[in-house]
Write an enzyme that holds these catalytic residues in place. Structure first.
Site, PDB file in Angstrom:
ATOM      1  N   ASP A   1       0.844  -1.176   0.000  1.00 56.91           N
ATOM      2  CA  ASP A   1       0.000   0.000   0.000  1.00 56.91           C
ATOM      3  C   ASP A   1       0.889   1.239   0.000  1.00 56.91           C
ATOM      4  O   ASP A   1       2.100   1.159   0.280  1.00 56.91           O
ATOM      5  CB  ASP A   1      -0.902  -0.036   1.235  1.00 56.91           C
ATOM      6  CG  ASP A   1      -1.914   1.092   1.259  1.00 56.91           C
ATOM      7  OD1 ASP A   1      -2.424   1.456   0.180  1.00 56.91           O
ATOM      8  OD2 ASP A   1      -2.180   1.629   2.339  1.00 56.91           O
TER       9      ASP A   1
ATOM     10  N   ASP B   1      -0.359   5.031   1.068  1.00 53.30           N
ATOM     11  CA  ASP B   1      -0.642   5.932   2.186  1.00 53.30           C
ATOM     12  C   ASP B   1      -0.633   5.162   3.504  1.00 53.30           C
ATOM     13  O   ASP B   1      -1.313   4.143   3.648  1.00 53.30           O
ATOM     14  CB  ASP B   1      -1.994   6.621   1.995  1.00 53.30           C
ATOM     15  CG  ASP B   1      -1.999   7.537   0.778  1.00 53.30           C
ATOM     16  OD1 ASP B   1      -1.106   8.390   0.684  1.00 53.30           O
ATOM     17  OD2 ASP B   1      -2.880   7.375  -0.086  1.00 53.30           O
TER      18      ASP B   1
ATOM     19  N   LYS C   1      -9.491  -2.441  -3.208  1.00 57.11           N
ATOM     20  CA  LYS C   1      -9.434  -3.073  -1.885  1.00 57.11           C
ATOM     21  C   LYS C   1     -10.650  -2.668  -1.063  1.00 57.11           C
ATOM     22  O   LYS C   1     -11.048  -1.513  -1.099  1.00 57.11           O
ATOM     23  CB  LYS C   1      -8.148  -2.649  -1.163  1.00 57.11           C
ATOM     24  CG  LYS C   1      -6.860  -3.049  -1.860  1.00 57.11           C
ATOM     25  CD  LYS C   1      -5.639  -2.504  -1.123  1.00 57.11           C
ATOM     26  CE  LYS C   1      -5.560  -0.996  -1.198  1.00 57.11           C
ATOM     27  NZ  LYS C   1      -4.361  -0.421  -0.547  1.00 57.11           N
TER      28      LYS C   1
END
Length: 266
Positions: A13, A15, A184
């Site tokens: 990922d 962030d 996601k």
């Protein structure tokens, strides 16, 4: 128990794992540098559908993290790939920004408001009443409803912002139709990333900061998972979930030696 396979491929990922807003998390640049130095295939995954990979590369580079454009995989790109597989050469009415419209153009889609095959909702900072009304009417007339991701809010310097899931809820309330979310926690996004790398789930790790998106989607796609504690999920919250990550790390910096040695994580 059999020995775990060596780690060949990494998904991470962005962030909360690599950056906070515009600032690199300590160890993030070293992690990416180690992946590149040891020629480990990887993708940086994000549910953010606003930006193109070129835009995101520039933003990461400004933070001191050197990620090649081809190593970025967004929910917009996964959505475009999904639609191209479902209905090649189709048409779509898009509520979103350049990251989404560019991805759809790249797979050969035509963007139109005239009887489109799909209404595709992504994140934007300029949601308009007119666009939302148009989307509602097109869905009522039979367009299929797709959204890039279910995130209901996102952070900003000024505070919380409504995100794709919030606007999708508004459209659903008006139409009675629920969207299909591609990003996601749908494991479809993980599988599309694996296909892009020609990688296998048994030799891939997903790194994330959220139990309810990154970790569960990695788990459901058959990947090993590493939760880092630099983002959304706090240590005391982990036990509230009915599933667990393969490993819990303080930060991405703890994964650099594992990249170099090809695992394992535990």
């Amino acid at each position: 128990m059999t020995e775990p396979h060596p780690i060949e491929t990494w998904l991470t990922d962005m962030d909360g794992v690599l950056v906070h807003e515009e600032h690199a998390i300590p160890g993030a640049a070293d992690f990416i540098a180690a992946l590149r130095a040891h020629e480990r295939p990887f993708l940086v995954l994000t549910n953010n559908s606003i930006y193109t990979p070129r835009d995101l590369r520039a933003r990461l580079l400004a933070s001191g993290i050197d990620v090649p454009e081809e190593s970025i995989w967004t929910s917009a790109m996964a959505t475009a790939q999904f639609l191209a597989d479902q209905r090649p050469g189709g048409t779509a009415y898009v509520v979103g920004e350049a990251g989404l419209t560019t991805a759809l153009h790249d797979v050969g889609y035509i963007l139109t408001s005239r009887t489109p095959d799909y209404v595709v909702l992504g994140e934007t900072r300029t949601y308009s009443f007119e666009q939302i009304t148009q989307a509602i009417r097109l869905i009522e007339r039979g367009a299929r409803f797709i959204a890039t991701n279910p995130d209901v809010s996102g952070p900003s310097h000024e505070g919380t912002l409504p995100a794709t899931g919030s606007v999708a809820a508004l459209i659903s309330a008006a139409t009675g139709r629920q969207p299909y979310y591609v990003g996601k926690p749908n494991p479809l996004m993980m599988r599309s990333a694996l296909n892009r790398l020609d990688a296998h789930s048994e030799t891939t790790v997903m790194v994330g900061d959220r139990m309810d998106t990154d970790i569960v989607s990695g788990l459901e796609a058959g990947l090993r998972t590493a939760l880092v504690l630099t983002g959304s999920t706090r240590p005391e919250a982990i036990e509230l979930f009915p599933y667990r990550p393969t490993a819990v790390m303080d930060s991405i910096a703890d994964l650099v030696p594992i990249v170099e040695s090809r695992g394992p994580i535990a």
